[in-house]
Write a protein that holds these residues in place. Structure first.
Motif, PDB file in Angstrom:
ATOM      1  N   ASP A 149       1.663   5.097   0.835  1.00 35.94           N
ATOM      2  CA  ASP A 149       1.345   6.165   1.739  1.00 35.94           C
ATOM      3  C   ASP A 149       1.196   7.445   0.956  1.00 35.94           C
ATOM      4  O   ASP A 149       2.310   8.538   1.217  1.00 35.94           O
ATOM      5  CB  ASP A 149       2.139   6.164   3.031  1.00 35.94           C
ATOM      6  CG  ASP A 149       1.739   6.988   4.130  1.00 35.94           C
ATOM      7  OD1 ASP A 149       0.609   7.619   3.962  1.00 35.94           O
ATOM      8  OD2 ASP A 149       2.251   7.060   5.210  1.00 35.94           O
ATOM      9  N   VAL A 194       2.881  -0.494   4.447  1.00 32.40           N
ATOM     10  CA  VAL A 194       2.385   0.616   4.013  1.00 32.40           C
ATOM     11  C   VAL A 194       3.801   1.557   3.769  1.00 32.40           C
ATOM     12  O   VAL A 194       4.718   1.844   4.547  1.00 32.40           O
ATOM     13  CB  VAL A 194       1.502   1.653   4.825  1.00 32.40           C
ATOM     14  CG1 VAL A 194       1.304   2.993   4.201  1.00 32.40           C
ATOM     15  CG2 VAL A 194       0.282   0.629   5.374  1.00 32.40           C
ATOM     16  N   ARG A 248       0.875  -1.155   0.022  1.00 32.93           N
ATOM     17  CA  ARG A 248      -0.143   0.000   0.060  1.00 32.93           C
ATOM     18  C   ARG A 248       0.880   1.062  -0.035  1.00 32.93           C
ATOM     19  O   ARG A 248       1.971   1.351   0.734  1.00 32.93           O
ATOM     20  CB  ARG A 248      -0.805  -0.183   1.164  1.00 32.93           C
ATOM     21  CG  ARG A 248      -2.043  -1.211   1.159  1.00 32.93           C
ATOM     22  CD  ARG A 248      -2.702  -1.203   2.370  1.00 32.93           C
ATOM     23  NE  ARG A 248      -1.650  -2.298   3.413  1.00 32.93           N
ATOM     24  CZ  ARG A 248      -1.779  -2.203   4.686  1.00 32.93           C
ATOM     25  NH1 ARG A 248      -2.665  -1.827   5.231  1.00 32.93           N
ATOM     26  NH2 ARG A 248      -0.825  -3.002   5.390  1.00 32.93           N
TER      27      ARG A 248
END
Length: 409
Positions: free
Chosen positions: A114, A332, A112
């Motif tokens: 950020d 992340v 993921r």
């Protein structure tokens, strides 16, 4: 039409030069006498005593003895076999490449990005320190406790991973969660700003997420953070399970308030949920301090690195894939580390650094707790300067749990 008239074109058709005949012989490997067939098919005798071959137009036909015919059949079958093998190999390469690409894409899509932190840091770029040692990399690793039900997300564990420009040494620097620092005014998710304040370091994450923790660290150390990675409790457990657990020495019974797992003393292999208790436990363990917990975390990291290096995980695709899947699904990352290729480059840069050139240290702090820990200023500044300039770390930094050192005044 007379037989002589009909035979004339046939004679012209069959009249081949010695050079043409030699070329056909060489092409098909024909050397023996014979006049019977081409791959089992009868061939007419040739004039001028050339009964080895029959050439019709431009399509040569082999007229050989029984032995020559068998060789030609075997030759054709072998060529067909090579074609089948070649086609099979090509299909295998396509399938393998497709599977490899699918697995790569799957791992890559797990990470993921950020973007929010990247935008916030871009907004505050003017207040950030500049990089001094070009080529060196500083990655801030943030352990989020968002699953701990504490009424707000904080960073209980913060470690700077410093990779030297020449990729010959690395340092892991732990930041005590309770060390007192100047936290700058940070942009909140709702668009407002927190007030600048003097507080415990881990509150920065609560005030403004990863961006605020990064800026608090940069303000404290003067070290420019190039990248950051955030991992939560579940992600930590997945990674430990993926490597097959980590063997550590548990010195006393341990538990944490929101877990039913209890560790008993002794040398043992910890699975993910047990390892989380080992690195998180503080209250009721030892003196209950964050500094002592950091020593356990450093011990765990050392054991984990030894396990990964010693088991050959990095060189074994079967063992490496589950680890990569656990890592990528738990992270992340900022836009500069949000792909498998970028993470691979980072790991590859550190893979060959020997253990003796990997330092695990803690920002030196006085163990006396007064709303938080106070840094040992002179030693801390030497540490920060070495990181900024990409130089070897000081050989001796104060550690409250090193019994050979005296407490600083």
């Amino acid at each position: 039409m007379s037989e002589q008239t009909a035979a004339a074109p046939a004679a012209a058709r069959d009249a081949v030069t010695d050079a043409e005949l030699a070329g056909v012989r060489e092409r098909y490997g024909l050397t023996g006498p014979g006049s019977t067939e081409l791959l089992g098919r009868p061939a007419a005798p040739l004039p001028y005593g050339r009964n080895e071959l029959h050439i019709e137009g431009m399509a040569p036909r082999v007229a050989r003895g029984e032995e020559g015919s068998s060789m030609a059949v075997r030759d054709l079958r072998f060529k067909r076999f090579l074609c089948v093998v070649g086609l099979g190999a090509a299909l295998l390469l396509v399938v393998t490449g497709s599977v490899g690409w699918f697995l790569y894409q799957r791992l890559d899509s797990n990470i993921r990005t950020d973007q929010k932190t990247a935008r916030t840091l871009a907004t505050d770029h003017g207040s950030r320190p500049r990089a001094v040692a070009h080529g060196a990399e500083n990655i801030l690793l943030l352990g989020s406790d968002r699953e701990g039900n504490y009424g707000g997300e904080r960073s209980d564990t913060t470690i700077l991973f410093h990779l030297s420009a020449d990729r010959r040494s690395a340092s892991l620097v732990s930041v005590p969660r309770d060390v007192m620092v100047d936290i700058p005014s940070c942009l909140r998710p709702d668009g407002t700003r927190s007030r600048a304040q003097y507080a415990q370091f881990n509150l920065a994450f609560q005030f403004g997420g990863a961006a605020c923790a990064i800026r608090a660290f940069e303000k404290l150390t003067g070290v420019r953070v190039d990248h950051h990675l955030v991992i939560d409790f579940t992600g930590f457990e997945k990674v430990v399970d993926a490597v097959g657990g980590v063997e550590v020495e548990v010195h006393e019974p341990m538990t944490v308030p929101d877990s039913t797992v209890v560790l008993s003393p002794g040398r043992q292999l910890l699975r993910g949920d047990q390892a989380l208790v080992f690195v998180r436990a503080r209250t009721g363990v030892g003196d209950g301090s964050d500094l002592q917990r950091i020593e356990r975390q450093k011990e765990f990291i050392d054991d984990l690195l030894r396990e990964v290096r010693g088991s050959g995980t990095l060189a074994n695709p079967t063992r490496l894939y589950p680890v990569l899947r656990a890592v990528t699904s738990s992270l992340v990352a900022d836009p500069g580390l949000d792909s498998l290729g970028e993470l691979y480059d980072l790991v590859e840069g550190a893979r060959n650094i020997p253990a003796k050139r990997t330092s695990l240290v803690t920002i030196p702090c006085n163990p006396r707790y007064e709303d938080g820990y106070m840094m040992v200023e002179d030693q801390a500044e030497k540490l920060f300067k070495a990181l900024r300039e990409d130089r070897p770390l000081p050989t001796r930094l104060y550690n409250a749990y090193d019994k050979t050192q005296e407490e600083p005044s």
